[in-house]
Design a protein around this motif. Structure first.
Motif, mmCIF file in Angstrom:
data_model
loop_
_atom_site.group_PDB
_atom_site.id
_atom_site.type_symbol
_atom_site.label_atom_id
_atom_site.label_comp_id
_atom_site.label_asym_id
_atom_site.label_seq_id
_atom_site.Cartn_x
_atom_site.Cartn_y
_atom_site.Cartn_z
ATOM 1 N N GLY A 1 74.657 105.815 25.634
ATOM 2 C CA GLY A 1 75.923 105.607 24.935
ATOM 3 C C GLY A 1 77.111 106.106 25.730
ATOM 4 N N ARG A 2 76.974 107.265 26.357
ATOM 5 C CA ARG A 2 78.067 107.819 27.155
ATOM 6 C C ARG A 2 78.399 106.918 28.333
ATOM 7 N NH1 ARG A 2 75.936 114.055 27.306
ATOM 8 N NH2 ARG A 2 76.486 114.556 25.166
ATOM 9 N N LEU A 3 77.374 106.444 29.030
ATOM 10 C CA LEU A 3 77.604 105.583 30.186
ATOM 11 C C LEU A 3 78.148 104.219 29.776
ATOM 12 C CD1 LEU A 3 74.484 106.524 32.327
ATOM 13 C CD2 LEU A 3 76.861 107.231 32.679
ATOM 14 N N ALA A 4 77.724 103.715 28.624
ATOM 15 C CA ALA A 4 78.262 102.446 28.122
ATOM 16 C C ALA A 4 79.746 102.582 27.795
ATOM 17 C CB ALA A 4 77.478 101.999 26.886
ATOM 18 N N MET A 5 80.127 103.690 27.174
ATOM 19 C CA MET A 5 81.546 103.908 26.868
ATOM 20 C C MET A 5 82.364 104.034 28.144
ATOM 21 S SD MET A 5 81.572 106.409 23.554
ATOM 22 C CE MET A 5 80.219 107.464 24.015
ATOM 23 N N LEU A 6 81.827 104.735 29.134
ATOM 24 C CA LEU A 6 82.514 104.887 30.408
ATOM 25 C C LEU A 6 82.691 103.530 31.090
ATOM 26 C CD1 LEU A 6 83.675 106.905 32.462
ATOM 27 C CD2 LEU A 6 81.388 107.005 33.467
ATOM 28 N N GLY A 7 81.659 102.712 31.100
ATOM 29 C CA GLY A 7 81.746 101.377 31.692
ATOM 30 C C GLY A 7 82.757 100.498 30.980
ATOM 31 N N PHE A 8 82.806 100.591 29.661
ATOM 32 C CA PHE A 8 83.759 99.799 28.887
ATOM 33 C C PHE A 8 85.195 100.198 29.222
ATOM 34 C CE2 PHE A 8 86.221 98.927 25.006
ATOM 35 C CZ PHE A 8 85.997 97.566 24.901
ATOM 36 N N VAL A 9 85.456 101.488 29.297
ATOM 37 C CA VAL A 9 86.811 101.974 29.613
ATOM 38 C C VAL A 9 87.195 101.576 31.035
ATOM 39 C CG1 VAL A 9 88.175 104.066 29.993
ATOM 40 C CG2 VAL A 9 86.790 103.842 27.938
ATOM 41 N N ILE A 10 86.275 101.675 31.974
ATOM 42 C CA ILE A 10 86.568 101.270 33.347
ATOM 43 C C ILE A 10 86.849 99.769 33.421
ATOM 44 C CG2 ILE A 10 85.533 100.993 35.636
ATOM 45 C CD1 ILE A 10 84.181 103.720 35.170
ATOM 46 N N GLY A 11 86.088 98.973 32.684
ATOM 47 C CA GLY A 11 86.321 97.526 32.649
ATOM 48 C C GLY A 11 87.678 97.170 32.084
ATOM 49 N N ILE A 12 88.074 97.806 30.994
ATOM 50 C CA ILE A 12 89.390 97.549 30.392
ATOM 51 C C ILE A 12 90.508 97.984 31.339
ATOM 52 C CG2 ILE A 12 90.930 98.199 28.483
ATOM 53 C CD1 ILE A 12 88.744 96.238 27.680
ATOM 54 N N ALA A 13 90.353 99.155 31.966
ATOM 55 C CA ALA A 13 91.356 99.649 32.902
ATOM 56 C C ALA A 13 91.488 98.721 34.104
ATOM 57 C CB ALA A 13 91.007 101.061 33.362
ATOM 58 N N THR A 14 90.379 98.207 34.603
ATOM 59 C CA THR A 14 90.410 97.290 35.746
ATOM 60 C C THR A 14 91.121 95.998 35.377
ATOM 61 O OG1 THR A 14 88.343 98.229 36.557
ATOM 62 C CG2 THR A 14 88.979 96.104 37.442
#
Length: 47
Positions: free
Chosen positions: A19-32
């Protein structure tokens, strides 16, 4: 010696990190997307 739970499979430990890594990936994707102005499909050349 203490009994330790396994750290692989559907355990609370694994699911917490998943869950933590999924949230991190989602935030990085939105920021990108915000910084480049392109969606993920445009960035990888599919659109």
């Amino acid at each position: 010696m203490e009994n330790q739970q396994p750290k692989f499979g559907f355990t609370e430990f694994a699911e917490t990190w998943n869950g933590r890594l999924a949230m991190l990936g989602f935030v990085i994707g939105i920021a990108t997307e915000y910084l480049t102005g392109q969606g993920i499909l445009s960035q990888i050349g599919l659109m």
